[in-house]
Enzyme design. Structure first.
Site, PDB file in Angstrom:
ATOM      1  N   LYS A 101     -10.556  -6.469 -13.478  1.00 16.09           N
ATOM      2  CA  LYS A 101     -10.200  -6.155 -12.091  1.00 16.09           C
ATOM      3  C   LYS A 101     -11.350  -5.365 -11.489  1.00 16.09           C
ATOM      4  O   LYS A 101     -12.082  -4.676 -12.211  1.00 16.09           O
ATOM      5  CB  LYS A 101      -8.924  -5.300 -12.048  1.00 16.09           C
ATOM      6  CG  LYS A 101      -8.214  -5.364 -10.735  1.00 16.09           C
ATOM      7  CD  LYS A 101      -7.332  -6.605 -10.611  1.00 16.09           C
ATOM      8  CE  LYS A 101      -6.753  -6.749  -9.230  1.00 16.09           C
ATOM      9  NZ  LYS A 101      -5.760  -7.826  -9.154  1.00 16.09           N
ATOM     10  N   ASP A 155      -7.574  -9.963  -3.872  1.00 17.04           N
ATOM     11  CA  ASP A 155      -6.406  -9.098  -4.103  1.00 17.04           C
ATOM     12  C   ASP A 155      -6.156  -8.400  -2.765  1.00 17.04           C
ATOM     13  O   ASP A 155      -6.601  -8.902  -1.716  1.00 17.04           O
ATOM     14  CB  ASP A 155      -6.683  -8.100  -5.239  1.00 17.04           C
ATOM     15  CG  ASP A 155      -5.428  -7.336  -5.686  1.00 17.04           C
ATOM     16  OD1 ASP A 155      -4.563  -7.945  -6.340  1.00 17.04           O
ATOM     17  OD2 ASP A 155      -5.295  -6.138  -5.373  1.00 17.04           O
TER      18      ASP A 155
HETATM   19  P1  NDP Z   1      -2.819  -8.431   1.157  1.00 12.56           P
HETATM   20  O1  NDP Z   1      -3.915  -7.481   1.419  1.00 12.56           O
HETATM   21  O2  NDP Z   1      -2.873  -9.802   1.693  1.00 12.56           O
HETATM   22  O3  NDP Z   1      -1.434  -7.802   1.652  1.00 12.56           O
HETATM   23  C1  NDP Z   1      -0.992  -6.571   1.164  1.00 12.56           C
HETATM   24  C2  NDP Z   1       0.285  -6.198   1.898  1.00 12.56           C
HETATM   25  O4  NDP Z   1       0.841  -5.029   1.285  1.00 12.56           O
HETATM   26  C3  NDP Z   1       0.059  -5.854   3.356  1.00 12.56           C
HETATM   27  O5  NDP Z   1       1.203  -6.138   4.082  1.00 12.56           O
HETATM   28  C4  NDP Z   1      -0.186  -4.334   3.287  1.00 12.56           C
HETATM   29  O6  NDP Z   1       0.066  -3.652   4.488  1.00 12.56           O
HETATM   30  C5  NDP Z   1       0.817  -3.932   2.215  1.00 12.56           C
HETATM   31  N1  NDP Z   1       0.344  -2.727   1.548  1.00 12.56           N
HETATM   32  C6  NDP Z   1      -0.857  -2.523   0.935  1.00 12.56           C
HETATM   33  N2  NDP Z   1      -0.947  -1.282   0.461  1.00 12.56           N
HETATM   34  C7  NDP Z   1       0.210  -0.684   0.779  1.00 12.56           C
HETATM   35  C8  NDP Z   1       0.739   0.620   0.562  1.00 12.56           C
HETATM   36  N3  NDP Z   1       0.033   1.559  -0.083  1.00 12.56           N
HETATM   37  N4  NDP Z   1       1.989   0.883   1.030  1.00 12.56           N
HETATM   38  C9  NDP Z   1       2.715  -0.061   1.682  1.00 12.56           C
HETATM   39  N5  NDP Z   1       2.261  -1.317   1.933  1.00 12.56           N
HETATM   40  C10 NDP Z   1       1.041  -1.605   1.474  1.00 12.56           C
HETATM   41  O7  NDP Z   1      -2.648  -8.438  -0.449  1.00 12.56           O
HETATM   42  P2  NDP Z   1      -1.901  -9.495  -1.361  1.00 12.56           P
HETATM   43  O8  NDP Z   1      -0.745 -10.075  -0.643  1.00 12.56           O
HETATM   44  O9  NDP Z   1      -2.919 -10.388  -1.932  1.00 12.56           O
HETATM   45  O10 NDP Z   1      -1.393  -8.559  -2.554  1.00 12.56           O
HETATM   46  C11 NDP Z   1      -0.101  -7.952  -2.564  1.00 12.56           C
HETATM   47  C12 NDP Z   1       0.265  -7.560  -3.987  1.00 12.56           C
HETATM   48  O11 NDP Z   1       0.273  -8.728  -4.827  1.00 12.56           O
HETATM   49  C13 NDP Z   1      -0.692  -6.573  -4.674  1.00 12.56           C
HETATM   50  O12 NDP Z   1       0.053  -5.748  -5.545  1.00 12.56           O
HETATM   51  C14 NDP Z   1      -1.587  -7.486  -5.489  1.00 12.56           C
HETATM   52  O13 NDP Z   1      -2.183  -6.824  -6.588  1.00 12.56           O
HETATM   53  C15 NDP Z   1      -0.571  -8.521  -5.949  1.00 12.56           C
HETATM   54  N6  NDP Z   1      -1.119  -9.795  -6.389  1.00 12.56           N
HETATM   55  C16 NDP Z   1      -1.879 -10.557  -5.540  1.00 12.56           C
HETATM   56  C17 NDP Z   1      -2.368 -11.765  -5.969  1.00 12.56           C
HETATM   57  C18 NDP Z   1      -3.095 -12.692  -5.054  1.00 12.56           C
HETATM   58  O14 NDP Z   1      -3.309 -13.837  -5.448  1.00 12.56           O
HETATM   59  N7  NDP Z   1      -3.476 -12.297  -3.874  1.00 12.56           N
HETATM   60  C19 NDP Z   1      -2.164 -12.223  -7.359  1.00 12.56           C
HETATM   61  C20 NDP Z   1      -1.275 -11.385  -8.131  1.00 12.56           C
HETATM   62  C21 NDP Z   1      -0.806 -10.213  -7.652  1.00 12.56           C
HETATM   63  P3  NDP Z   1      -1.144  -3.182   5.430  1.00 12.56           P
HETATM   64  O15 NDP Z   1      -1.606  -4.414   6.110  1.00 12.56           O
HETATM   65  O16 NDP Z   1      -0.566  -2.160   6.315  1.00 12.56           O
HETATM   66  O17 NDP Z   1      -2.186  -2.608   4.485  1.00 12.56           O
END
Ligand code: NDP
Length: 449
Positions: free
Chosen positions: A130, A170
């Site tokens: 990561k 991510d």
């Molecule tokens: P994005 O950046 O596309 O979206 C993240 C979302 O989560 C946004 O809505 C963001 O809100 C919110 N968010 C981020 N940090 C916080 C926080 N501290 N408190 C509350 N809301 C928060 O990321 P992904 O959708 O790609 O990733 C989401 C999760 O899925 C993560 O845990 C990631 O590790 C996991 N994941 C992702 C994969 C992928 O293929 N993308 C694969 C496997 C797991 P805001 O816009 O306000 O920041």
């Protein structure tokens, strides 16, 4: 846990905490795995004698570097970049890059550690890693993001490669960032190879990769429900997040006949009791991916409730899909979910549930799919992108969706095999033990390296 096992876990965790002071997220991720694996390791002396679990908690290497870039006003900015190459026993390092102001070594070590088990579960030959930076893309112009990505890759490029380490996206790293990162890699390495996944379709990307984590998380929920003769059809779902994973979790939940009533971002959540339909989902995609706005605007646009500074877990539902970030379901949230009748939790995010919340889900024997199993669809399709790049061919959307569905079924089956407790399936134990065995056996075969 029996007393002797509990004592072993305690001793083991003391050592982990001493070696990694202050890294609370990393301790949490290791503790969750140690609790599942210790009984298995105690029953299988070969792993214990070779100190496999101890070796698996120490990353192969960590690279930390300075990232200098210039903002639109001509100011020099300094950020910190990381790549944690955790374990390559079963394949090249593989795992995402996160851009978020909270990125720290502890968070990347927890994510890299989880990735080792997750990648093993997919059945594909991928090790775990990561990376990321404490850079906040929010409020930055496209050109600023581009300059940051170029500066980041200018150092990272010497540590990665198609057979060595293949990063992906991510939080904060989506299609735009992967394109800038790949463009810079191609320029300075002078080669066009599958060194990143999540690429655009015009330059080696795979269909279904964008959708894979969210779709996979919903397929996993459906598998869990099917195992009890039930399905998602007609179920009320609460989803957190509104980024990549959340958007496609909603899309697949709709395909399978569920009703989704919430979405969130780091500022608050929206509650739409009428359900988020396809048209509303398209609005969310445009809001978040193109305009880069806030989820509050959804409530203003469609006239529904918005709860500033809160998370959606107190809204009654049968299915919860946490798709935002780590530790977003605390003990009190888990209790509220259970009290309101939720009996399925499928984690799109990584480690979204605290240990206290997880213990409550397990005690209540609900269908609880931990992230390392439920969100493995993303990295699985990344693995398929690597295969297509090596073979220089592209599979169709239908072929890839079938492969994704098949992989999620296999992961579910493995969890059932190793997590069956008679009256319920402990998917946490199942995922941890199944993920562990393949990596541990490879490490045993190599001797002490
Ligand atoms: P994005 O950046 O596309 O979206 C993240 C979302 O989560 C946004 O809505 C963001 O809100 C919110 N968010 C981020 N940090 C916080 C926080 N501290 N408190 C509350 N809301 C928060 O990321 P992904 O959708 O790609 O990733 C989401 C999760 O899925 C993560 O845990 C990631 O590790 C996991 N994941 C992702 C994969 C992928 O293929 N993308 C694969 C496997 C797991 P805001 O816009 O306000 O920041």
């Amino acid at each position: 846990m029996a007393n002797a096992i509990e004592a072993e876990v305690k001793k083991f965790m003391q050592d982990v905490e001493e070696r990694n002071p202050g890294e609370t997220e990393f301790h949490q991720a290791v503790y969750e795995v140690a609790k599942s694996i210790m009984p298995f390791v105690e029953d299988n002396r070969k792993y214990k004698d070779a100190k496999i679990l101890q070796r698996m908690t120490e990353p192969d290497r960590i690279i930390i570097f300075r990232v200098n870039w210039v903002d639109d006003h001509g100011n020099i900015r300094v950020n910190r970049g990381y790549r944690v190459q955790f374990n390559n026993a079963i394949g090249p390092y593989k795992g995402g890059i996160r851009y978020h102001p909270t990125v720290s070594l502890s968070i990347l070590k927890f994510l890299g550690f989880e990735q080792v088990f997750k990648n093993s579960l997919t059945t594909l030959p991928m090790g775990g890693a990561k990376g990321g930076a404490n850079f906040d893309p929010k409020g930055k112009s496209d050109m600023e993001v581009m300059r940051f990505c170029q500066a980041f890759m200018t150092e990272l490029f010497r540590h990665i490669g198609k057979d060595c380490d293949v990063p992906a996206g991510d939080i904060g790293v989506g299609a735009r960032e992967i394109s800038y990162l790949f463009g810079q890699y191609k320029r300075i390495a002078n080669e066009f190879t599958g060194v990143l996944t999540g690429k655009g379709l015009a330059f080696g990307g795979s269909l279904i990769r964008t959708e894979a984590t969210g779709y996979g998380c919903v397929y996993f929920a459906e598998e869990m429900l099917n195992s009890r003769g039930d399905s998602l059809k007609g179920k009320v779902c609460v989803v957190s997040g509104s980024g990549n994973v959340a958007q496609y979790a909603v899309e697949k939940a709709l395909d399978l006949g569920a009703k989704v009533i919430t979405l969130s971002d780091s500022s608050g959540f929206i509650y739409d009791p009428e359900g988020i339909d396809r048209e509303k989902l398209e609005y969310v995609k445009e809001l978040k991916n193109v305009r880069r706005g806030r989820i509050r605007e959804y409530a203003e646009h469609f006239g529904c409730e918005y709860h500033e500074g809160q998370r959606p877990w107190h809204v009654p539902c049968q299915v919860a899909l946490p798709c935002a970030t780590q530790n977003e379901i605390e003990g009190s949230d888990a209790k509220a979910l259970l009290d309101n009748g939720c009996f399925v939790v499928s984690e799109g995010a990584n480690m979204p549930t605290t240990i206290e919340g997880m213990d409550l889900f397990l005690k209540n024997k609900i269908l609880y799919g931990p992230g390392k199993a439920a969100n493995a669809g993303g990295v699985a399709v990344s693995g398929l992108e690597m295969t297509q790049n090596s073979m220089r061919l592209s599979w169709t959307r239908e072929e890839l969706d079938n492969k994704l569905r098949d992989i999620m079924k296999k992961i579910h089956k493995k969890c059932v095999t190793y997590g069956n407790k008679g009256d319920f399936v402990n998917y946490v134990d199942g995922a941890n033990v199944a993920g562990f065995i393949k990596v541990a056996d490879a490490m045993l075969a190599y001797g002490v390296v």
